[in-house]
Design a protein around this motif. Structure first.
Motif, PDB file in Angstrom:
ATOM      1  N   VAL A  95     115.609 101.356  65.350  1.00 42.73           N
ATOM      2  CA  VAL A  95     114.263 100.864  65.653  1.00 42.73           C
ATOM      3  C   VAL A  95     114.133 100.424  67.106  1.00 42.73           C
ATOM      4  N   SER A  96     115.042  99.563  67.575  1.00 39.84           N
ATOM      5  CA  SER A  96     114.851  98.950  68.896  1.00 39.84           C
ATOM      6  C   SER A  96     116.141  98.882  69.708  1.00 39.84           C
ATOM      7  N   PRO A  97     116.794 100.022  69.975  1.00 41.91           N
ATOM      8  CA  PRO A  97     117.988  99.992  70.830  1.00 41.91           C
ATOM      9  C   PRO A  97     117.650  99.799  72.299  1.00 41.91           C
ATOM     10  N   SER A  98     116.355  99.743  72.615  1.00 44.40           N
ATOM     11  CA  SER A  98     115.922  99.623  74.010  1.00 44.40           C
ATOM     12  C   SER A  98     115.997  98.200  74.536  1.00 44.40           C
ATOM     13  N   GLY A  99     116.372  97.239  73.699  1.00 44.63           N
ATOM     14  CA  GLY A  99     116.459  95.860  74.164  1.00 44.63           C
ATOM     15  C   GLY A  99     117.400  95.699  75.338  1.00 44.63           C
ATOM     16  N   LEU A 100     118.491  96.449  75.333  1.00 44.95           N
ATOM     17  CA  LEU A 100     119.425  96.399  76.454  1.00 44.95           C
ATOM     18  C   LEU A 100     118.805  96.995  77.710  1.00 44.95           C
TER      19      LEU A 100
END
Length: 512
Positions: A95-100
């Motif tokens: 879902v949200s691996p873009s946090g990094l």
């Protein structure tokens, strides 16, 4: 009323009314790792809490007809790997691996942190493998703190962990919250009904989510073979993040890796834990790290970093671009992954409650097991109620930094416990032993992860987290240290014992 079976005539009644075995065999004593050995200095070693009490052996070779009720060893190597992998791989990577990417501003730096988080998780888990084979009782950090520091730090961990173990749900409003609650009830039923059923569900859902991972990786490989490498070729362009940003980026990455220590919470139920615990760790965590690395490469082969950041569900966007008519597989994969991760989390969380309550650090009823199904039903129900309250109250985003900050305080404490016991218990049985540099490195990184955000970007939430942990002393001193118990608690315990059909285990106290 359910009567607790007397195992043999060498048992006596513990002060709180529970039966506690006092002898293991006539020709020797039980070593700390549960193996039968000759009498010697380590066989009678006392605990480190300063009380002089003897450490009770908790590892059991199996059940017999005359045994008191206890948790059985039903988890083999495959189930151990499935518990680690299935709990670590949740919805986050889909879902949200873009946090990094948001916190680092660089594809290359975020990828390095993804790998570094995997290495750190592996090093921490290897150190936990030594602790888990030294002390094969359930409870993980709680049991290790009891060995190294005594009851007060162990109680503070159990006090914190009651709130830290939550199912992986991100509920906005209404219907989604109801679906999350239904999922919690289903998982609770499965794990209360049977340990074997709970692990069967875990095994099946872990296999299913690995199939989803393979689909994503194969789709990314296909895009790379078409020459879509533009988002990977200049990975390290952009400014380097500062020290505090790197620490908070680690929080985001380590949240995705959370669960690397969950197998240590159920060591009493692992078959041959001295071998299967480290083997499960060595297989499971590198597998997850490899999956995360390849999934991120696959995403970047199909979309730009900015598109990943703007996407509400990266895997769904990826599926729409790569899978065409089969794009529905990605939402299904997210559902399967989340359910499997929640199942593994509850499976482990109930055992922490069980272990801490057995020593009197939580309500006695939470250490009881079902008389026929041999599942720690009260502990599972308790954690399900906590998880349901959190689902109704807030979102997962509000918990990540709080959890990561406090979790690494205790992870660092566990590393320090291992180092301390190398000197205070040098001859203690260690079926698996790691080089001392591993816990030292993890301890130093733990200190950095806790201290860097405080100095770089001080927030009142960090103070709240520390106050919450030490607020446990308000309950520890009167109810655990001084042994004060309200008169009505015996009636409450008896009521729930009859209602839930649960009884005390044969190892109700770890210390006499």
């Amino acid at each position: 009323m359910y009567q607790h079976v007397q195992p043999n005539n060498t048992d006596h009644i513990h002060a709180n009314g529970h039966n506690v075995p006092t002898k293991a065999a006539n020709n020797g004593t039980m070593c700390a790792n549960g193996s039968l050995g000759a009498e010697g200095p380590e066989a009678t070693e006392t605990d480190s809490s300063g009380t002089g009490r003897m450490r009770k052996p908790l590892e059991r070779n199996g059940s017999t007809q005359n045994d008191a009720v206890h948790l059985e060893r039903r988890l083999g190597l495959f189930s151990g790997v499935a518990l680690i992998v299935g709990t670590m791989i949740g919805s986050g990577i889909f879902v949200s691996p873009s946090g990094l990417l948001v916190r680092t501003g660089s594809v290359g730096v975020s990828f390095v942190i993804w790998l570094a988080c995997g290495v750190l998780s592996l090093l921490g888990a290897l150190a936990y493998a030594e602790l888990g084979t030294m002390n094969t009782s359930s409870g993980a950090e709680w049991a290790y703190f009891m060995d190294a520091y005594g009851p007060a730090p162990a109680f503070l961990f159990s006090w914190y962990a009651v709130e830290a173990f939550v199912t992986e749900c991100d509920p906005p409003r209404g219907v989604v919250k109801m679906v999350a609650l239904v999922a919690i009830v289903m998982i609770l039923f499965v794990n209360c009904y049977s340990v074997n059923l709970g692990m069967a569900v875990q095994n099946v859902f872990t296999a299913a989510k690995l199939v989803a991972v393979v689909i994503v990786i194969c789709g990314g490989a296909w895009k790379l073979m078409q020459g879509n490498t533009q988002h990977l070729s200049n990975a390290f362009n952009g400014p380097m993040p500062n020290v505090g940003a790197i620490a908070t980026a680690f929080y985001t990455g380590l949240w995705a890796y959370d669960g690397w220590n969950n197998l240590n919470y159920v060591t009493e139920e692992i078959q041959n834990p001295s071998k299967n615990l480290p083997r499960s760790i060595i297989i499971g965590i590198p597998l997850v790290t490899l999956c995360y690395a390849l999934i991120n490469i696959s995403y970047l082969a199909a979309m730009s970093p900015q598109e990943m950041i703007e996407s509400e569900a990266v895997a769904v966007t990826f599926g729409n671009r790569i899978l065409g008519a089969m794009a529905w597989l990605m939402p299904l994969s997210v559902t399967i992954s989340t359910f499997g991760s929640a199942n593994g989390t509850l499976f482990a969380a109930g055992r922490l409650c069980f272990a801490a309550s057995r020593e009197g650090h939580l309500l006695d009823i939470l250490s009881y097991v079902h008389v026929r199904r041999l599942t720690p039903a009260p502990g599972l129900i308790f954690h399900s109620l906590i998880a349901s309250a959190m689902v109704l109250h807030g979102t997962i985003d509000s918990l990540i930094d709080f959890f990561s900050f406090t979790a690494w305080i205790f992870y660092g404490g566990a590393m320090l416990a291992l180092i301390v016991m190398r000197y205070t218990k040098p001859n203690y049985p260690r079926p698996y032993k790691v080089p001392i540099i591993i816990p030292v490195v993890v301890l130093v990184i733990s200190i950095y992860l806790v201290a860097a955000p405080i100095f770089e970007t001080p927030r009142i939430e960090y103070l709240y987290a520390l106050l919450f942990i030490f607020a446990g002393l308000i309950f520890y001193v009167p109810f655990v240290k001084l042994g004060m118990t309200p008169r009505f608690m015996n009636k409450v315990t008896l009521f729930f014992q009859l209602l839930l059909e649960v009884v005390p285990t044969s190892s109700m106290a770890m210390f006499e």
